[in-house]
Design an enzyme around this catalytic site. Structure first.
Site, short mmCIF file in Angstrom:
data_model
loop_
_atom_site.label_atom_id
_atom_site.label_comp_id
_atom_site.label_asym_id
_atom_site.label_seq_id
_atom_site.Cartn_x
_atom_site.Cartn_y
_atom_site.Cartn_z
N ALA A 112 0.83 -1.21 0.00
CA ALA A 112 0.00 0.00 0.00
C ALA A 112 0.86 1.26 0.00
O ALA A 112 0.36 2.34 -0.26
CB ALA A 112 -0.92 0.01 1.22
N LYS A 113 2.14 1.11 0.31
CA LYS A 113 3.09 2.22 0.27
C LYS A 113 2.56 3.45 1.00
O LYS A 113 2.64 4.57 0.52
CB LYS A 113 3.48 2.54 -1.17
CG LYS A 113 4.14 1.32 -1.86
CD LYS A 113 4.69 1.63 -3.24
CE LYS A 113 5.44 0.45 -3.84
NZ LYS A 113 4.61 -0.73 -4.14
#
Lengths: 306, 306
Positions: A112-113
């Protein structure tokens, strides 16, 4: 903690990875990047009719892939963007797919960074890495972006400490644009990515498990092999997640030097080359994914030198 | 585009901001950071009973705030993390809240700080900035993280070009940890944040609207006033979003120099100080938010010098 405390002891993420690697003799993570336009035709047909139908097709696809690759991989890595592109229906599919993977014994790395400050980072940690009421966390580990610095990591580090979660901090990514900022050179001659690698080593220093690796890992693109050895030296205790194997062009041999801290000190990540393997042959999509996962797992294991 | 094409012309995000600023004589953006533990007691009570109930309470709260502040603000900025912490139910609330804000004529800036590569960035652009079937985009603009470089921006830039979307790229954030990476000094003496500011100017160069501002803006923390003038000079056409006004300590006067490119060349962002204003007084929570928004709007307008 009081001696009579009933809570089970927290097992460090890095130790959970090590146990899975030994059990399966695998260092492979399969990325779940469900793109509607690449789904097998039977599911692409089902996906017509709006986002709810598309999310249902995505869910069926991901669960089919999970069944097929489970014997060969230690973790799956849902790419959250592809679920988010289907809005709340997509998020529901993400929840269902993650639960399914966990139930059959795979680690789940949410790609998901994320990265934000203060109470917002706290909310992201809650969203991905902490128990949700009576339910377990959505994921075992999360990819995070370091641009906002140390205090943006604190809530995630707490989740590592208190819930056995893991992190993979972006250090050097596999895309061409990784150069724009990550390869800029600081006044002491250090490229930005290595400065970040130093921060990763620092953030993870007191989160090492019994096997000596830290629960704070790093993402280092497998398409930049010259960086990998250097990253390994700068972060000797970080589990290095290596995207770019397969579809993006790197081979397991390119990345063997990432494994010098131990058999569970790095993880090869392949996504499209596994989940869409059916497009290159005549196999059923599930069988094709299983075969390709088995092949890559064996190749990685051999190349890792363990 | 053929002359007989029926599609309405795309109005640049920066021009839409300018029109809203002129109409309302406001440069204020109110952040929607719905934390269950800070909700008014009537809603906190409703939120008990699982995530679906919590998401419903969050939705009611945000819509109440939107009603209260609508006359005084040009945009609302939902902080996606707080919705994501409630999973798919939270995402459904986010969709509903965003639609509501758009319907009553406010711009919506999704504060999600996304950033990824290739087809993944494409999926994030689709999730936030592109029409979803027959429905309009979830948001008018999105905050994005620059760590992955230029090619990670391309899908977002396309959304600006084709759908009139806007971006706010993280340049220098308002947290203490912003120093760890953003203040590191490059070999030419430039701090990392100013290098990123240069990239922002480049990425937005061909996305200027009729008023001369670009649809590629920047986030510059209002808590680091010494940076603001420098950022303005490096990115003369970027709309600067200034978080940190109010609860985080900066005053509108601190940030006036951001407005030197025009009345719509910067936006003050206040979140907790507005939406939880009721905690400092005896007003109804909606009335308290409205009063504080009105007060901050007037103060910002005066300080901006326009």
């Amino acid at each position: 903690m009081r001696p009579e405390d009933e809570r089970p002891p927290v097992v460090a993420f890095s130790d959970r990875v090590a146990a899975a690697v030994e059990l399966k003799r695998s260092q492979l993570v399969v990325g779940l990047d469900p793109r509607i336009d690449l789904l097998p035709v039977e599911l692409r047909g089902e996906a017509v009719g709006g986002r709810e139908a598309a999310a249902a097709a995505v869910e069926r696809f991901c669960k089919g892939i999970i069944d097929a690759v489970a014997p060969y991989v230690v973790a799956v890595k849902p790419q959250v963007a592809f679920f988010e592109a289907l809005g709340s229906d997509g998020w529901r599919a993400l929840e269902s797919v993650s639960r399914y993977a966990a139930e059959i014994g795979l680690l789940v790395i949410a790609d998901a960074k994320r990265g934000d400050i203060g109470s917002t980072a706290r909310a992201y940690a809650a969203a991905f890495l902490e128990p949700r009421g009576a339910e377990p966390p959505l994921a075992d580990a999360l990819t995070v972006n370091p641009y906002l610095g140390g205090d943006s990591m604190d809530p995630f580090l707490s989740a590592c400490r208190n819930h056995g979660a893991g992190l993979f901090v972006l250090v050097r990514t596999s895309n061409a644009g990784g150069r724009d900022l990550q390869d800029a050179v600081l006044s002491d001659g250090t490229p930005v990515w290595r400065h970040v690698a130093g921060l990763v080593a620092e953030w993870g220093a007191d989160l090492t498990g019994e096997r000596g690796m830290s629960s704070v890992g790093a993402v280092v693109g497998a398409t930049v092999p010259r960086v990998i050895g250097d990253a390994r030296r700068t972060m000797p205790q970080a589990i290095i997640l290596l995207p770019g194997v397969g579809a993006q062009g790197a081979t397991p041999a390119d990345v063997a030097r990432a494994f010098t801290s131990g058999p569970a000190s790095a993880l090869d990540n392949a996504s499209r080359s596994v989940i869409y393997a059916y497009r290159d042959g005549e196999d059923d999509w599930r069988a094709a994914a299983g075969h390709e996962a088995a092949r890559l797992t064996a190749e990685t294991w051999a190349a890792s030198g363990w």
